[in-house]
Design a protein around this motif. Structure first.
Motif, PDB file in Angstrom:
ATOM      1  N   SER A 151     -14.595   8.996   9.131  1.00 37.17           N
ATOM      2  CA  SER A 151     -14.957  10.247   9.800  1.00 37.17           C
ATOM      3  C   SER A 151     -13.720  11.067  10.132  1.00 37.17           C
ATOM      4  N   LEU A 152     -12.603  10.418  10.456  1.00 38.74           N
ATOM      5  CA  LEU A 152     -11.376  11.146  10.771  1.00 38.74           C
ATOM      6  C   LEU A 152     -10.778  11.775   9.518  1.00 38.74           C
ATOM      7  N   VAL A 153     -10.793  11.048   8.404  1.00 33.89           N
ATOM      8  CA  VAL A 153     -10.340  11.653   7.153  1.00 33.89           C
ATOM      9  C   VAL A 153     -11.271  12.801   6.783  1.00 33.89           C
ATOM     10  N   GLY A 154     -12.543  12.633   7.055  1.00 34.21           N
ATOM     11  CA  GLY A 154     -13.491  13.717   6.802  1.00 34.21           C
ATOM     12  C   GLY A 154     -13.204  14.951   7.639  1.00 34.21           C
ATOM     13  N   ALA A 155     -12.835  14.746   8.910  1.00 35.02           N
ATOM     14  CA  ALA A 155     -12.497  15.888   9.777  1.00 35.02           C
ATOM     15  C   ALA A 155     -11.252  16.597   9.266  1.00 35.02           C
ATOM     16  N   TYR A 156     -10.281  15.819   8.832  1.00 30.45           N
ATOM     17  CA  TYR A 156      -9.065  16.398   8.256  1.00 30.45           C
ATOM     18  C   TYR A 156      -9.398  17.186   6.998  1.00 30.45           C
ATOM     19  N   HIS A 157     -10.206  16.603   6.115  1.00 35.55           N
ATOM     20  CA  HIS A 157     -10.551  17.262   4.861  1.00 35.55           C
ATOM     21  C   HIS A 157     -11.328  18.552   5.112  1.00 35.55           C
ATOM     22  N   ALA A 158     -12.256  18.518   6.065  1.00 29.80           N
ATOM     23  CA  ALA A 158     -13.010  19.727   6.388  1.00 29.80           C
ATOM     24  C   ALA A 158     -12.088  20.834   6.881  1.00 29.80           C
ATOM     25  N   ALA A 159     -11.078  20.461   7.690  1.00 31.05           N
ATOM     26  CA  ALA A 159     -10.119  21.461   8.168  1.00 31.05           C
ATOM     27  C   ALA A 159      -9.288  22.010   7.013  1.00 31.05           C
ATOM     28  N   LEU A 160      -8.913  21.130   6.066  1.00 33.64           N
ATOM     29  CA  LEU A 160      -8.168  21.595   4.888  1.00 33.64           C
ATOM     30  C   LEU A 160      -8.947  22.664   4.126  1.00 33.64           C
ATOM     31  N   THR A 161     -10.219  22.405   3.891  1.00 31.98           N
ATOM     32  CA  THR A 161     -11.013  23.366   3.135  1.00 31.98           C
ATOM     33  C   THR A 161     -11.109  24.689   3.877  1.00 31.98           C
ATOM     34  N   GLY A 162     -11.048  24.633   5.215  1.00 37.50           N
ATOM     35  CA  GLY A 162     -11.054  25.861   5.997  1.00 37.50           C
ATOM     36  C   GLY A 162      -9.819  26.714   5.785  1.00 37.50           C
ATOM     37  N   TYR A 163      -8.752  26.101   5.288  1.00 38.82           N
ATOM     38  CA  TYR A 163      -7.525  26.848   4.970  1.00 38.82           C
ATOM     39  C   TYR A 163      -7.460  27.229   3.490  1.00 38.82           C
ATOM     40  N   GLY A 164      -8.556  27.045   2.783  1.00 35.11           N
ATOM     41  CA  GLY A 164      -8.617  27.500   1.398  1.00 35.11           C
ATOM     42  C   GLY A 164      -8.258  26.461   0.367  1.00 35.11           C
ATOM     43  N   VAL A 165      -8.070  25.202   0.762  1.00 36.37           N
ATOM     44  CA  VAL A 165      -7.781  24.152  -0.210  1.00 36.37           C
ATOM     45  C   VAL A 165      -9.079  23.828  -0.947  1.00 36.37           C
ATOM     46  N   ASP A 166      -9.090  24.015  -2.272  1.00 36.99           N
ATOM     47  CA  ASP A 166     -10.297  23.733  -3.044  1.00 36.99           C
ATOM     48  C   ASP A 166      -9.945  22.853  -4.237  1.00 36.99           C
ATOM     49  N   GLY A 167     -10.957  22.403  -4.940  1.00 40.43           N
ATOM     50  CA  GLY A 167     -10.732  21.508  -6.067  1.00 40.43           C
ATOM     51  C   GLY A 167     -10.214  20.145  -5.637  1.00 40.43           C
ATOM     52  N   TYR A 168     -10.497  19.764  -4.390  1.00 45.03           N
ATOM     53  CA  TYR A 168      -9.990  18.512  -3.829  1.00 45.03           C
ATOM     54  C   TYR A 168     -11.104  17.951  -2.962  1.00 45.03           C
ATOM     55  N   ASP A 169     -11.908  17.039  -3.526  1.00 39.92           N
ATOM     56  CA  ASP A 169     -13.073  16.590  -2.773  1.00 39.92           C
ATOM     57  C   ASP A 169     -12.718  15.458  -1.817  1.00 39.92           C
ATOM     58  N   LEU A 170     -13.677  15.096  -0.983  1.00 37.85           N
ATOM     59  CA  LEU A 170     -13.432  14.114   0.064  1.00 37.85           C
ATOM     60  C   LEU A 170     -13.087  12.747  -0.511  1.00 37.85           C
ATOM     61  N   ASP A 171     -13.705  12.367  -1.608  1.00 35.35           N
ATOM     62  CA  ASP A 171     -13.374  11.072  -2.206  1.00 35.35           C
ATOM     63  C   ASP A 171     -11.918  11.028  -2.662  1.00 35.35           C
ATOM     64  N   GLU A 172     -11.440  12.108  -3.271  1.00 35.02           N
ATOM     65  CA  GLU A 172     -10.029  12.177  -3.677  1.00 35.02           C
ATOM     66  C   GLU A 172      -9.126  12.109  -2.447  1.00 35.02           C
ATOM     67  N   CYS A 173      -9.530  12.798  -1.410  1.00 37.78           N
ATOM     68  CA  CYS A 173      -8.737  12.814  -0.182  1.00 37.78           C
ATOM     69  C   CYS A 173      -8.634  11.406   0.407  1.00 37.78           C
ATOM     70  N   PHE A 174      -9.756  10.693   0.455  1.00 39.05           N
ATOM     71  CA  PHE A 174      -9.721   9.352   1.020  1.00 39.05           C
ATOM     72  C   PHE A 174      -8.901   8.415   0.149  1.00 39.05           C
ATOM     73  N   ASP A 175      -8.962   8.578  -1.155  1.00 40.79           N
ATOM     74  CA  ASP A 175      -8.151   7.747  -2.042  1.00 40.79           C
ATOM     75  C   ASP A 175      -6.665   8.022  -1.837  1.00 40.79           C
TER      76      ASP A 175
END
Length: 344
Positions: A270-294
């Motif tokens: 859930s914490l990696v998910g919160a980080y990833h959601a914040a990243l997408t809010g800054y315009g980071v795209d083409g980088y899904d949550l599974d890639e982020c967790f890996d």
């Protein structure tokens, strides 16, 4: 630009010149241990517009160490001058910054965040505090994610193949010194994990270069300032280790060293998910949550890397020893739980 060398230079005249307004009185007290720099809390009297409270950060009192620390001083001053206005991470407001030409003397006049308090690396943090910290971290990484213009900054370094080889040569004996210092206090599994990390560190530090960005390098609880509950809004300090690299190194370092292994395992998705959601809010795209967790799994070697080197090059203290042991146990457990070494 006026560079102040030591607290004796924090005079009403010097500060009046800096603020372009009369400063009629200055009181200061030293705060912190001052191993890399020296920090002072200031109380000022003066005209309207003069801050009443500040934190002054200056070069280390030990002049012999300043030449070695020059790159760190340059990084921190340059962060406030060049990077802070372009990212969204919460940092103290910088009222003034200056650096000598040889990088051995500097001054930062920063917002005093009182009554907010420093985190405690040994005690750890709550999942709510961790969520606040990782969301703030995304504010460092997201706005300049894979930004090629970062490569044009002469003071901001990325690790190349030669640097990786040198790091491996330095880190391996540092691990042996660390395990000897704490013989009988380290779990045997952690000793094995440290040695396996040393074998993998050169390949790891240059791995996955397709994603790069700003790396705080030491994003941990002792470098985070938390407001009084129930307020939210953690602030990050100490930017002397800023570099270019895989951004998830900061996330893995923070969660791997700041949470007890059981809490980390329960909350890390859930914490990696919160980080990833914040990243997408800054315009980071083409980088899904599974890639982020890996990538988070891959990045976990940052824990023993920073812990062992910090122990090797810092002045030894009782609290420091307890902190290094705590961080090692937590981060080695994360490496095993996440299967990090199998990804390098």
């Amino acid at each position: 630009m006026t560079v102040i060398d030591g607290p004796s230079g924090l005079t009403p005249d010097a500060l009046s010149e800096i603020f372009q307004a009369p400063v009629t009185g200055v009181q200061w007290e030293k705060v912190g241990s001052g191993q890399i720099g020296a920090c002072y809390r200031l109380r000022l009297e003066g005209a309207e517009g003069v801050p009443r409270r500040l934190v002054a950060k200056l070069a280390a009192e030990d002049e012999a160490s300043r030449a070695f620390l020059g790159p760190a001083y340059r990084a921190e001053v340059s962060f406030y001058q060049d990077i802070a206005p372009t990212v969204a991470v919460r940092t103290p407001r910088c009222h003034y910054s200056a650096l000598s030409e040889d990088n051995t003397t500097f001054v930062l006049l920063l917002e005093d965040l009182h009554p907010a308090t420093q985190g405690d690396q040994i005690a750890g943090c709550t999942p709510q505090q961790a969520a606040d910290a990782v969301t703030n971290l995304a504010g460092l990484h997201g706005p300049r994610w894979c930004d090629p213009t970062l490569l044009d900054l002469p003071w901001l370094s990325a690790v190349g193949e030669d640097d990786a080889a040198t790091l491996s040569e330095v880190f391996a004996p540092a691990v042996e010194t660390f395990t000897e210092r704490f013989a009988g206090e380290l779990d045997d599994r952690d000793v094995r994990t440290l040695r396996e990390t040393a074998e993998a560190i050169a390949a790891w530090v240059t791995g996955r270069p397709e994603r790069f960005g700003l790396v705080h390098g030491d994003y941990r609880l002792d470098n985070l300032i938390f407001p009084p509950a129930p307020e939210r809004g953690v602030t990050a300090v100490d930017w002397q280790t800023l570099s270019l690299g895989h951004p998830l190194r900061d996330l893995a370092f923070f969660l791997g060293t700041g949470l007890e292994p059981g809490d980390r395992a329960t909350h890390e998705r859930s914490l990696v998910g919160a980080y990833h959601a914040a990243l997408t809010g800054y315009g980071v795209d083409g980088y899904d949550l599974d890639e982020c967790f890996d990538d988070y799994r891959f990045a976990a070697l940052q824990g023993p890397l920073i812990t062992v080197l910090g122990c090797a090059y810092g002045a030894r203290t009782e609290r420091g020893d307890r902190m290094f042991l705590t961080m090692t146990a937590r981060s080695c457990a994360a490496i095993r739980d996440l299967g990090t070494l199998g990804l390098v």
